[in-house]
Design an enzyme around this catalytic site. Structure first.
Site, PDB file in Angstrom:
ATOM      1  N   THR A  13       0.818  -1.220   0.000  1.00  0.00           N
ATOM      2  CA  THR A  13       0.000   0.000   0.000  1.00  0.00           C
ATOM      3  C   THR A  13       0.844   1.259   0.000  1.00  0.00           C
ATOM      4  O   THR A  13       0.478   2.268  -0.617  1.00  0.00           O
ATOM      5  CB  THR A  13      -0.918   0.005   1.251  1.00  0.00           C
ATOM      6  OG1 THR A  13      -1.815  -1.078   1.136  1.00  0.00           O
ATOM      7  CG2 THR A  13      -1.698   1.289   1.381  1.00  0.00           C
ATOM      8  N   ASP A  56       1.511  -6.536  -4.552  1.00  0.00           N
ATOM      9  CA  ASP A  56       0.716  -6.544  -3.332  1.00  0.00           C
ATOM     10  C   ASP A  56       1.280  -7.718  -2.534  1.00  0.00           C
ATOM     11  O   ASP A  56       1.501  -8.798  -3.101  1.00  0.00           O
ATOM     12  CB  ASP A  56      -0.751  -6.795  -3.702  1.00  0.00           C
ATOM     13  CG  ASP A  56      -1.662  -6.766  -2.484  1.00  0.00           C
ATOM     14  OD1 ASP A  56      -2.575  -5.934  -2.470  1.00  0.00           O
ATOM     15  OD2 ASP A  56      -1.471  -7.592  -1.556  1.00  0.00           O
ATOM     16  N   SER A  57       1.531  -7.537  -1.248  1.00  0.00           N
ATOM     17  CA  SER A  57       2.251  -8.583  -0.510  1.00  0.00           C
ATOM     18  C   SER A  57       1.441  -9.865  -0.345  1.00  0.00           C
ATOM     19  O   SER A  57       1.972 -10.873   0.126  1.00  0.00           O
ATOM     20  CB  SER A  57       2.733  -8.070   0.842  1.00  0.00           C
ATOM     21  OG  SER A  57       1.700  -8.041   1.787  1.00  0.00           O
ATOM     22  N   SER A  58       0.186  -9.858  -0.764  1.00  0.00           N
ATOM     23  CA  SER A  58      -0.573 -11.122  -0.803  1.00  0.00           C
ATOM     24  C   SER A  58       0.068 -12.078  -1.808  1.00  0.00           C
ATOM     25  O   SER A  58      -0.176 -13.283  -1.754  1.00  0.00           O
ATOM     26  CB  SER A  58      -2.015 -10.879  -1.239  1.00  0.00           C
ATOM     27  OG  SER A  58      -2.520  -9.754  -0.599  1.00  0.00           O
ATOM     28  N   THR A  88       1.640  -4.674   4.199  1.00  0.00           N
ATOM     29  CA  THR A  88       1.465  -5.102   5.590  1.00  0.00           C
ATOM     30  C   THR A  88       0.903  -6.519   5.713  1.00  0.00           C
ATOM     31  O   THR A  88       1.122  -7.179   6.723  1.00  0.00           O
ATOM     32  CB  THR A  88       0.528  -4.131   6.340  1.00  0.00           C
ATOM     33  OG1 THR A  88      -0.715  -4.058   5.642  1.00  0.00           O
ATOM     34  CG2 THR A  88       1.135  -2.760   6.469  1.00  0.00           C
ATOM     35  N   THR A 161       2.891  -9.527  14.593  1.00  0.00           N
ATOM     36  CA  THR A 161       1.677 -10.013  13.948  1.00  0.00           C
ATOM     37  C   THR A 161       0.872  -8.814  13.486  1.00  0.00           C
ATOM     38  O   THR A 161       0.792  -7.812  14.207  1.00  0.00           O
ATOM     39  CB  THR A 161       0.817 -10.777  14.998  1.00  0.00           C
ATOM     40  OG1 THR A 161       1.563 -11.895  15.460  1.00  0.00           O
ATOM     41  CG2 THR A 161      -0.482 -11.269  14.435  1.00  0.00           C
ATOM     42  N   THR A 271      -0.137 -22.183  19.820  1.00  0.00           N
ATOM     43  CA  THR A 271      -1.448 -21.842  20.379  1.00  0.00           C
ATOM     44  C   THR A 271      -2.218 -20.842  19.501  1.00  0.00           C
ATOM     45  O   THR A 271      -1.620 -19.981  18.860  1.00  0.00           O
ATOM     46  CB  THR A 271      -1.331 -21.282  21.809  1.00  0.00           C
ATOM     47  OG1 THR A 271      -2.634 -20.823  22.218  1.00  0.00           O
ATOM     48  CG2 THR A 271      -0.354 -20.123  21.914  1.00  0.00           C
ATOM     49  N   CYS A 273      -3.999 -18.660  20.842  1.00  0.00           N
ATOM     50  CA  CYS A 273      -4.002 -17.409  21.620  1.00  0.00           C
ATOM     51  C   CYS A 273      -2.910 -16.485  21.102  1.00  0.00           C
ATOM     52  O   CYS A 273      -1.853 -16.935  20.688  1.00  0.00           O
ATOM     53  CB  CYS A 273      -3.724 -17.686  23.092  1.00  0.00           C
ATOM     54  SG  CYS A 273      -4.994 -18.659  23.871  1.00  0.00           S
TER      55      CYS A 273
HETATM   56  N1  ASP Z   1      -2.615  -5.541   0.409  1.00  0.00           N
HETATM   57  C1  ASP Z   1      -1.542  -4.663   0.841  1.00  0.00           C
HETATM   58  C2  ASP Z   1      -0.257  -5.477   0.848  1.00  0.00           C
HETATM   59  O1  ASP Z   1      -0.011  -6.212   1.750  1.00  0.00           O
HETATM   60  C3  ASP Z   1      -1.850  -4.094   2.176  1.00  0.00           C
HETATM   61  C4  ASP Z   1      -0.806  -3.143   2.727  1.00  0.00           C
HETATM   62  O2  ASP Z   1       0.250  -2.926   2.210  1.00  0.00           O
HETATM   63  O3  ASP Z   1      -1.071  -2.570   3.792  1.00  0.00           O
HETATM   64  O4  ASP Z   1       0.510  -5.358  -0.073  1.00  0.00           O
END
Ligand code: ASP
Length: 337
Positions: A13, A56-58, A88, A161, A271, A273
């Site tokens: 992003t 995109d980091s996905s 992120t 996380t 876990t 948690c």
């Molecule tokens: N979908 C974005 C990514 O991980 C989200 C971000 O950067 O905050 O590339």
């Protein structure tokens, strides 16, 4: 001689623009300098490289982790620190993976990104990138770790996380305090850093992706567990259990795990948690798993657990006992002992 930092831009992003339809997609690094002109006036040198394809980091993969690590390895002696601009969504996975790849790291590798693109007025990206650069360039505090800087906090990367898709405060490190805080000044908590290495850097770049995550829920049945454990070629499983590492004591469940372990599959108990640790045998509901050879992963994050498993399987293939031992130990500060 002035300090020097290398920025490695992977996408996310932080560097995105909106297309006509309103969806966000990545753009080139030189536009980041337009959005943060202050970078032209800082007291250290900045160079930058961009991955062949910004993403995109996905779309992050272990082979891109290797690309990022290879850039840092190649440039290691020329820079005081490294900033990785990253989406992120999978930042905590990349930070964990890099932490395992770099043994005896003596310089900071700081990952950062933002919740709003740099080009937007209210973007959190400007502060994040400037602080990440200050930290990576700070020779005095040279943090020998892979870290994540986000919204005033510097976290150990393999303890982090993503906790929010909404707030600027998007990351948390539940089981280890933050390494530094950015207020009027940057206050480093040096006593929390990993010790400075005494041996030279080594970089290991193999990951075995023949792994899976099995998340328990009340009602999970033999078909689902059996299907996952009989995945062809499977080498390791992270099992996300309840509380301090507890799971159903049903005979079908324990037998399914035992049969998988007898085929050489490593099972790591993490876990569900967010805070706290797996403590095998604290309850009867983990005694059978301990008996059959499930490995307790302490207070590790899921992101660090799955990347550690891939890293160990990739770099020590065939040495199951070594991998099992290492999973129970801290390699880069990822678990409390
Ligand atoms: N979908 C974005 C990514 O991980 C989200 C971000 O950067 O905050 O590339």
């Amino acid at each position: 001689m002035e300090n020097k930092v290398l920025i490695i831009y992977t996408g996310g992003t932080i560097g995105m623009v909106q297309d006509e339809g309103g969806s966000l997609h990545p753009f080139a690094l030189d536009r980041i300098y337009d959005a943060v002109p202050q970078l032209k006036h800082c007291s250290y040198g900045i160079d930058s490289v961009t991955l062949d394809h910004i993403i995109d980091s996905s779309n992050m993969t272990p082979s891109l982790w290797v690309d990022i690590a290879s850039i840092i390895e190649r440039e290691y002696d020329r820079y005081d620190g490294f900033v990785v601009l990253h989406g992120t969504d999978t930042m905590a996975y990349t930070a964990s993976a890099l932490s395992f790849m770099f043994k005896n790291l003596a310089k900071p590798i700081v990952l950062t990104g933002s919740q709003l693109p740099l080009g937007m007025l209210r973007s959190d990206g400007r502060e994040n990138i400037i602080c990440a650069l200050e930290i990576a360039s700070a020779r005095m505090a040279a943090i020998p770790e892979v870290c994540i800087f986000f919204e005033s906090h510097l976290y150990r990367g393999n303890r982090s996380t993503k906790i929010s898709a909404e707030n600027f405060d998007a990351f948390e490190s539940f089981n280890y305090p933050s390494l530094a805080k950015a207020g009027i000044s940057l206050s480093f908590r040096n006593h929390l850093f990993l010790p400075k290495p005494t041996e030279p850097l080594t970089v290991r770049k193999r990951f075995d992706t023949r792994v899976a995550i099995l998340k328990l829920f009340p009602g999970i049945g033999p078909e689902v567990v059996g299907a996952l454990l009989s995945t062809p070629g499977l080498q390791g499983v992270v099992i996300e259990t309840y509380g301090s590492g507890n799971a159903p004591t049903d005979p079908w469940f324990i037998s399914a795990l035992e049969e998988a372990i007898s085929r050489g599959i490593i099972i790591l108990n993490v876990t569900q948690c967010k805070a706290g640790a797996v403590k095998m045998r604290q309850y009867e509901a983990s005694c059978d798993m301990d008996r059959i050879g499930v490995v307790g992963a302490g207070d590790i994050t899921l992101e660090a657990a799955i990347t550690k498993l891939m890293y160990l399987l990739g770099n020590f293939p065939g040495d199951r006992e070594h991998i099992r031992q290492r999973l129970g130990q801290s390699l880069r500060g990822e678990i409390s002992l």
